[in-house]
Design a protein around this motif. Structure first.
Motif, PDB file in Angstrom:
ATOM      1  N   TYR A  10     -18.606 -42.589 -99.543  1.00 49.88           N
ATOM      2  CA  TYR A  10     -17.259 -42.194 -99.141  1.00 49.88           C
ATOM      3  C   TYR A  10     -17.225 -40.674 -98.991  1.00 49.88           C
ATOM      4  O   TYR A  10     -17.812 -39.962 -99.790  1.00 49.88           O
ATOM      5  CB  TYR A  10     -16.225 -42.622-100.177  1.00 49.88           C
ATOM      6  CG  TYR A  10     -16.160 -44.109-100.392  1.00 49.88           C
ATOM      7  CD1 TYR A  10     -16.889 -44.706-101.406  1.00 49.88           C
ATOM      8  CD2 TYR A  10     -15.377 -44.924 -99.569  1.00 49.88           C
ATOM      9  CE1 TYR A  10     -16.851 -46.080-101.600  1.00 49.88           C
ATOM     10  CE2 TYR A  10     -15.333 -46.291 -99.763  1.00 49.88           C
ATOM     11  CZ  TYR A  10     -16.070 -46.860-100.768  1.00 49.88           C
ATOM     12  OH  TYR A  10     -16.031 -48.213-100.956  1.00 49.88           O
ATOM     13  N   VAL A  12     -14.412 -37.456 -97.656  1.00 51.05           N
ATOM     14  CA  VAL A  12     -13.109 -37.013 -97.137  1.00 51.05           C
ATOM     15  C   VAL A  12     -13.256 -35.565 -96.696  1.00 51.05           C
ATOM     16  O   VAL A  12     -13.664 -34.716 -97.493  1.00 51.05           O
ATOM     17  CB  VAL A  12     -11.996 -37.142 -98.193  1.00 51.05           C
ATOM     18  CG1 VAL A  12     -10.668 -36.665 -97.609  1.00 51.05           C
ATOM     19  CG2 VAL A  12     -11.873 -38.576 -98.685  1.00 51.05           C
ATOM     20  N   THR A  15      -9.780 -31.628 -90.899  1.00 49.36           N
ATOM     21  CA  THR A  15      -9.927 -31.354 -89.469  1.00 49.36           C
ATOM     22  C   THR A  15     -10.556 -29.984 -89.267  1.00 49.36           C
ATOM     23  O   THR A  15     -10.163 -29.012 -89.923  1.00 49.36           O
ATOM     24  CB  THR A  15      -8.552 -31.387 -88.781  1.00 49.36           C
ATOM     25  OG1 THR A  15      -7.981 -32.674 -88.985  1.00 49.36           O
ATOM     26  CG2 THR A  15      -8.678 -31.127 -87.296  1.00 49.36           C
ATOM     27  N   ARG A  36     -20.991 -46.111 -85.177  1.00 49.84           N
ATOM     28  CA  ARG A  36     -19.719 -46.133 -85.873  1.00 49.84           C
ATOM     29  C   ARG A  36     -19.108 -47.514 -85.697  1.00 49.84           C
ATOM     30  O   ARG A  36     -19.308 -48.184 -84.669  1.00 49.84           O
ATOM     31  CB  ARG A  36     -18.779 -45.007 -85.430  1.00 49.84           C
ATOM     32  CG  ARG A  36     -18.252 -45.048 -84.052  1.00 49.84           C
ATOM     33  CD  ARG A  36     -17.253 -43.903 -83.805  1.00 49.84           C
ATOM     34  NE  ARG A  36     -15.920 -44.202 -84.311  1.00 49.84           N
ATOM     35  CZ  ARG A  36     -14.896 -43.363 -84.310  1.00 49.84           C
ATOM     36  NH1 ARG A  36     -15.056 -42.131 -83.830  1.00 49.84           N
ATOM     37  NH2 ARG A  36     -13.716 -43.705 -84.769  1.00 49.84           N
ATOM     38  N   ASP A  38     -15.530 -49.659 -85.980  1.00 54.68           N
ATOM     39  CA  ASP A  38     -14.079 -49.650 -86.042  1.00 54.68           C
ATOM     40  C   ASP A  38     -13.578 -51.076 -85.854  1.00 54.68           C
ATOM     41  O   ASP A  38     -14.179 -51.851 -85.094  1.00 54.68           O
ATOM     42  CB  ASP A  38     -13.513 -48.727 -84.961  1.00 54.68           C
ATOM     43  CG  ASP A  38     -13.999 -47.294 -85.119  1.00 54.68           C
ATOM     44  OD1 ASP A  38     -14.842 -46.836 -84.318  1.00 54.68           O
ATOM     45  OD2 ASP A  38     -13.545 -46.640 -86.070  1.00 54.68           O
ATOM     46  N   THR A  83      -9.456 -36.126 -86.525  1.00 55.61           N
ATOM     47  CA  THR A  83      -8.921 -37.330 -87.180  1.00 55.61           C
ATOM     48  C   THR A  83      -9.406 -38.610 -86.499  1.00 55.61           C
ATOM     49  O   THR A  83      -9.545 -39.647 -87.149  1.00 55.61           O
ATOM     50  CB  THR A  83      -7.389 -37.301 -87.200  1.00 55.61           C
ATOM     51  OG1 THR A  83      -6.909 -37.105 -85.869  1.00 55.61           O
ATOM     52  CG2 THR A  83      -6.862 -36.189 -88.098  1.00 55.61           C
ATOM     53  N   THR A  86     -12.382 -40.507 -87.991  1.00 56.86           N
ATOM     54  CA  THR A  86     -12.276 -41.325 -89.202  1.00 56.86           C
ATOM     55  C   THR A  86     -12.813 -42.716 -88.886  1.00 56.86           C
ATOM     56  O   THR A  86     -12.326 -43.383 -87.973  1.00 56.86           O
ATOM     57  CB  THR A  86     -10.801 -41.418 -89.655  1.00 56.86           C
ATOM     58  OG1 THR A  86     -10.382 -40.141 -90.115  1.00 56.86           O
ATOM     59  CG2 THR A  86     -10.647 -42.446 -90.765  1.00 56.86           C
ATOM     60  N   SER A  87     -13.830 -43.136 -89.630  1.00 57.78           N
ATOM     61  CA  SER A  87     -14.492 -44.396 -89.302  1.00 57.78           C
ATOM     62  C   SER A  87     -15.537 -44.725 -90.358  1.00 57.78           C
ATOM     63  O   SER A  87     -15.797 -43.936 -91.270  1.00 57.78           O
ATOM     64  CB  SER A  87     -15.181 -44.282 -87.930  1.00 57.78           C
ATOM     65  OG  SER A  87     -15.689 -45.529 -87.500  1.00 57.78           O
ATOM     66  N   ARG A 109     -18.110 -44.267 -95.358  1.00 54.79           N
ATOM     67  CA  ARG A 109     -16.740 -44.322 -94.862  1.00 54.79           C
ATOM     68  C   ARG A 109     -16.189 -42.902 -94.864  1.00 54.79           C
ATOM     69  O   ARG A 109     -15.974 -42.314 -95.931  1.00 54.79           O
ATOM     70  CB  ARG A 109     -15.874 -45.245 -95.705  1.00 54.79           C
ATOM     71  CG  ARG A 109     -14.467 -45.371 -95.139  1.00 54.79           C
ATOM     72  CD  ARG A 109     -13.732 -46.600 -95.631  1.00 54.79           C
ATOM     73  NE  ARG A 109     -14.284 -47.862 -95.166  1.00 54.79           N
ATOM     74  CZ  ARG A 109     -14.118 -48.359 -93.944  1.00 54.79           C
ATOM     75  NH1 ARG A 109     -13.442 -47.694 -93.040  1.00 54.79           N
ATOM     76  NH2 ARG A 109     -14.633 -49.531 -93.637  1.00 54.79           N
ATOM     77  N   LEU A 110     -15.983 -42.360 -93.683  1.00 52.68           N
ATOM     78  CA  LEU A 110     -15.513 -40.985 -93.518  1.00 52.68           C
ATOM     79  C   LEU A 110     -14.029 -40.984 -93.167  1.00 52.68           C
ATOM     80  O   LEU A 110     -13.602 -41.691 -92.254  1.00 52.68           O
ATOM     81  CB  LEU A 110     -16.296 -40.280 -92.401  1.00 52.68           C
ATOM     82  CG  LEU A 110     -15.793 -38.898 -91.990  1.00 52.68           C
ATOM     83  CD1 LEU A 110     -15.996 -37.890 -93.118  1.00 52.68           C
ATOM     84  CD2 LEU A 110     -16.492 -38.415 -90.724  1.00 52.68           C
ATOM     85  N   THR A 111     -13.284 -40.195 -93.904  1.00 50.81           N
ATOM     86  CA  THR A 111     -11.865 -39.970 -93.603  1.00 50.81           C
ATOM     87  C   THR A 111     -11.681 -38.501 -93.269  1.00 50.81           C
ATOM     88  O   THR A 111     -12.097 -37.627 -94.052  1.00 50.81           O
ATOM     89  CB  THR A 111     -10.982 -40.348 -94.801  1.00 50.81           C
ATOM     90  OG1 THR A 111     -11.203 -41.719 -95.138  1.00 50.81           O
ATOM     91  CG2 THR A 111      -9.507 -40.147 -94.477  1.00 50.81           C
ATOM     92  N   LEU A 113      -8.857 -35.712 -92.565  1.00 56.58           N
ATOM     93  CA  LEU A 113      -7.413 -35.506 -92.748  1.00 56.58           C
ATOM     94  C   LEU A 113      -6.884 -34.387 -91.852  1.00 56.58           C
ATOM     95  O   LEU A 113      -7.620 -33.456 -91.523  1.00 56.58           O
ATOM     96  CB  LEU A 113      -7.121 -35.169 -94.214  1.00 56.58           C
ATOM     97  CG  LEU A 113      -7.573 -36.233 -95.229  1.00 56.58           C
ATOM     98  CD1 LEU A 113      -7.363 -35.732 -96.639  1.00 56.58           C
ATOM     99  CD2 LEU A 113      -6.815 -37.536 -95.004  1.00 56.58           C
TER     100      LEU A 113
END
Lengths: 113, 112
Positions: A10, A12, A15, A36, A38, A83, A86-87, A109-111, A113
């Motif tokens: 994981y 996070v 931008t 990736r 989705d 953003t 994110t995927s 899992r990349l988020t 923000l």
């Protein structure tokens, strides 16, 4: 058994940040891949490498670059994260034999923000 | 270009039921691969098919390489809760570069 590992499960990021995703395989495979994933879109190929320092664009390379300095390691780079990146990111590897199977890592899992 | 279409997109079944899903294409494939992805994990290969008409089993899973080479089927018998996940079909791109094309996936949920 083939083992493909990814540096983070994981992540996070904000931008505009530069993001590195690392992948390592221990089976001396020539070919490595970054996808990736989705919902509803399946797995889409971002970049592919068939040898050290060799790379080829996949179906959705925009916003990404890759590095393959050593045979066992394939890095995915997001130069300036956005953003819409994110995927779930999946790395895979495959040897050069007749068998077509690719072996996958556990995913990152990349988020953004 | 080459595309793989999987159906159904999702299934919600009772434990013990049999499951059937398929993958179709307008192009001919010489290999079909079926992967399963457990929640939060990467896909794992279940079955590989290399010959038209081939029927291969792996425990409760059976997959078939369609005779037209444009489709493949995966069946799961007597489903159990750990069958939950996303099932992907895949086939090699025509360019023979080692790249695979993946279907969109079938999400399976099993009610105990």
């Amino acid at each position: 058994d083939v083992k493909v590992t990814q540096s983070s499960r994981y992540l996070v990021k904000r931008t505009g940040e530069k993001v590195f995703l690392e992948c390592v395989q221990d089976m001396d495979h020539e070919n490595m891949f970054w996808y990736r994933q989705d919902p509803g879109l399946g797995l889409r190929l971002i970049y592919f490498s068939y040898d050290v320092k060799m790379k080829e664009k996949g179906d959705i390379p925009e916003g990404y670059s890759v590095s393959r300095e050593k045979k066992e390691r394939f890095s995915l780079i997001l130069e300036s994260a956005s953003t819409n990146q994110t995927s779930m990111y999946l790395c895979a590897s495959r040897g050069n034999g007749a068998l077509k199977e690719q072996f996958f890592g556990p995913g990152t899992r990349l988020t953004v923000l | 270009g080459q595309q793989l279409n999987q159906s159904p997109q999702s299934m919600f079944i009772q434990e013990g039921e049999d499951v059937s899903m398929n993958c179709t294409s307008s192009s001919i494939f010489n290999t079909w691969l079926w992967y399963k992805q457990d929640p939060g994990e990467g896909p794992v290969l279940l079955i590989a098919l290399y010959k038209a008409g081939e029927l291969t089993s792996n425990g409760r899973l059976t997959a078939q390489f369609g005779i037209t080479r444009k489709d493949s089927f995966l069946n799961i018998s007597a489903s159990i809760p750990s069958d939950v996940g996303i099932y992907f079909c895949a086939g090699p791109k025509r360019s023979n570069t080692g790249k695979l094309i993946f279907g969109q996936g079938t999400t399976l949920q099993v009610k105990p």
